[in-house]
Design an enzyme around this catalytic site. Structure first.
Site, short mmCIF file in Angstrom:
data_model
loop_
_atom_site.label_atom_id
_atom_site.label_comp_id
_atom_site.label_asym_id
_atom_site.label_seq_id
_atom_site.Cartn_x
_atom_site.Cartn_y
_atom_site.Cartn_z
N ARG A 1 0.80 -1.22 0.00
CA ARG A 1 0.00 0.00 0.00
C ARG A 1 0.84 1.27 0.00
NH1 ARG A 1 -1.44 2.21 5.04
NH2 ARG A 1 0.01 1.56 6.66
N ARG B 1 11.07 0.27 8.57
CA ARG B 1 11.58 -0.16 9.87
C ARG B 1 13.09 -0.37 9.76
NH1 ARG B 1 7.33 1.38 10.87
NH2 ARG B 1 5.67 0.52 12.20
N ASP C 1 14.07 7.58 8.41
CA ASP C 1 13.03 8.04 9.33
C ASP C 1 12.83 7.04 10.47
OD1 ASP C 1 10.94 9.91 10.07
OD2 ASP C 1 9.48 8.43 9.38
N GLU D 1 14.23 3.55 19.36
CA GLU D 1 13.41 4.76 19.29
C GLU D 1 12.74 5.00 20.63
OE1 GLU D 1 10.71 4.74 16.01
OE2 GLU D 1 12.25 4.34 14.52
N HIS E 1 11.06 9.48 12.89
CA HIS E 1 9.91 8.61 12.64
C HIS E 1 8.61 9.41 12.51
CE1 HIS E 1 8.44 4.19 13.19
NE2 HIS E 1 7.81 4.82 12.20
#
Length: 326
Positions: free
Chosen positions: A154, A236, A260, A265, A285
């Site tokens: 997608r 990821r 990103d 994180e 992110h």
């Protein structure tokens, strides 16, 4: 029900229109990130429903066994951070709408923001002007270059559409079944993974992180990339073999990266090599962090909660739990 929402850094969820779906429930929103199990157990000891924002907090057995009132974990997307087997054993429903077929335009837009920024060195040029200097380098154009999209889903499809608008030649690589689907849809698929990495001028990762994709991009893959190539990762960090990207960038293949996502994180270590390389740009992110995307995201999450409260759980990823609910 008593509901807790974790890791809402900017206290955004309360501002969404869909937040009204939780009217009548006792909702607590935590704006900091906490990884300490003892502290999480203290904060969440009376919680019945836990709302997770992506994979920001790991929910493993040692914590789950202390949350004796927890009945539902509601989130969206994949769930490598949740011990689903433990949830099933403890009678906790895990609901996650995997949003198949729903494009994420925010992530695709940020991907292209990173591509343009990296190739034209926009962050470096901005810094140069703020320091009283004019142009400090020459950028690269996109037209007639090859965009490699790793993943046929997608987000990757939207990224590919934007690439064509820039006049790029788009080539896909993915799992065997996804390659067959892409070919059937009339898309160009590389003849091999090796060719894919060797020929891409911009290579963008758009895979879900599951067991089979963890570390799927190896150091040898990166070594095949052009010295002028750009690797983009808004998916990821764990898709890339640990340590491989830093080593490859130091060796000059690929020549640039735009990231990103990170293995840890929030990534707050200012000494991290990725933050100190002139050929890398990093963002925290933000690929799906837009008001429009969050309305879609949390509408699904809150619908899962109201459905559970009504006795009809939806998007249950551990259906065996339905035989022995808390």
């Amino acid at each position: 029900m008593k509901i807790a929402i974790l890791d809402d850094y900017f206290d955004t969820v309360r501002t969404l229109k869909c937040f009204s779906k939780l009217n009548g429930h006792d909702v607590t929103v935590f704006n900091d990130h906490c990884a300490d199990i003892d502290e999480l157990a203290r904060r969440l000891r009376d919680v019945e429903v836990l709302v997770l924002i992506r994979e920001r907090t790991a929910i493993r057995t040692p914590l789950l066994e202390r949350l004796t009132k927890l009945r539902l974990i509601s989130q969206r997307s994949v769930y490598p951070h949740i011990d689903v087997d433990a949830c099933t054993r403890l009678g906790i429903v895990v609901s996650s709408n995997l949003h198949d077929g729903t494009p994420c335009y925010a992530a695709a837009e940020v991907t292209w923001g990173l591509v343009i920024s990296a190739l034209h060195r926009i962050p470096q040029q901005v810094t140069s002007m703020k320091e009283g200097r004019w142009q400090n380098s020459v950028g690269h154009s996109l037209i007639a270059k090859t965009l490699g999209v790793y993943g046929y889903g997608r987000i990757g499809n939207v990224v590919a559409q934007y690439g064509r608008a820039f006049g790029m030649n788009v080539v896909f690589w993915a799992s065997e079944s996804s390659r067959a689907t892409a070919t059937g849809d009339g898309m160009t698929v590389a003849s091999s993974k090796e060719e894919f990495f060797e020929t891409s001028d911009v290579l963008s990762l758009h895979l879900r992180l599951v067991d089979v994709t963890r570390g799927i991009v190896t150091r040898s893959d990166l070594d095949r990339m052009k010295p002028s190539a750009l690797l983009v990762n808004t998916s990821r960090a764990e898709l890339i073999e640990p340590g491989a990207l830093v080593d490859a960038l130091r060796a000059g293949r690929p020549g640039m990266a735009a990231l990103d996502v990170f293995e840890t994180e929030p990534m707050l270590d200012t000494k991290d090599p990725l933050l100190n390389m002139d050929n890398v740009i990093c963002t925290p992110h933000i690929g799906y962090v837009s008001t429009d995307e969050w309305e879609i995201h949390f509408t699904d999450i809150f619908d899962q909660i109201t459905n559970f409260a009504a006795g009809v759980p939806t998007h249950v990823v551990n259906p065996l739990v339905l035989e022995h609910l808390r």
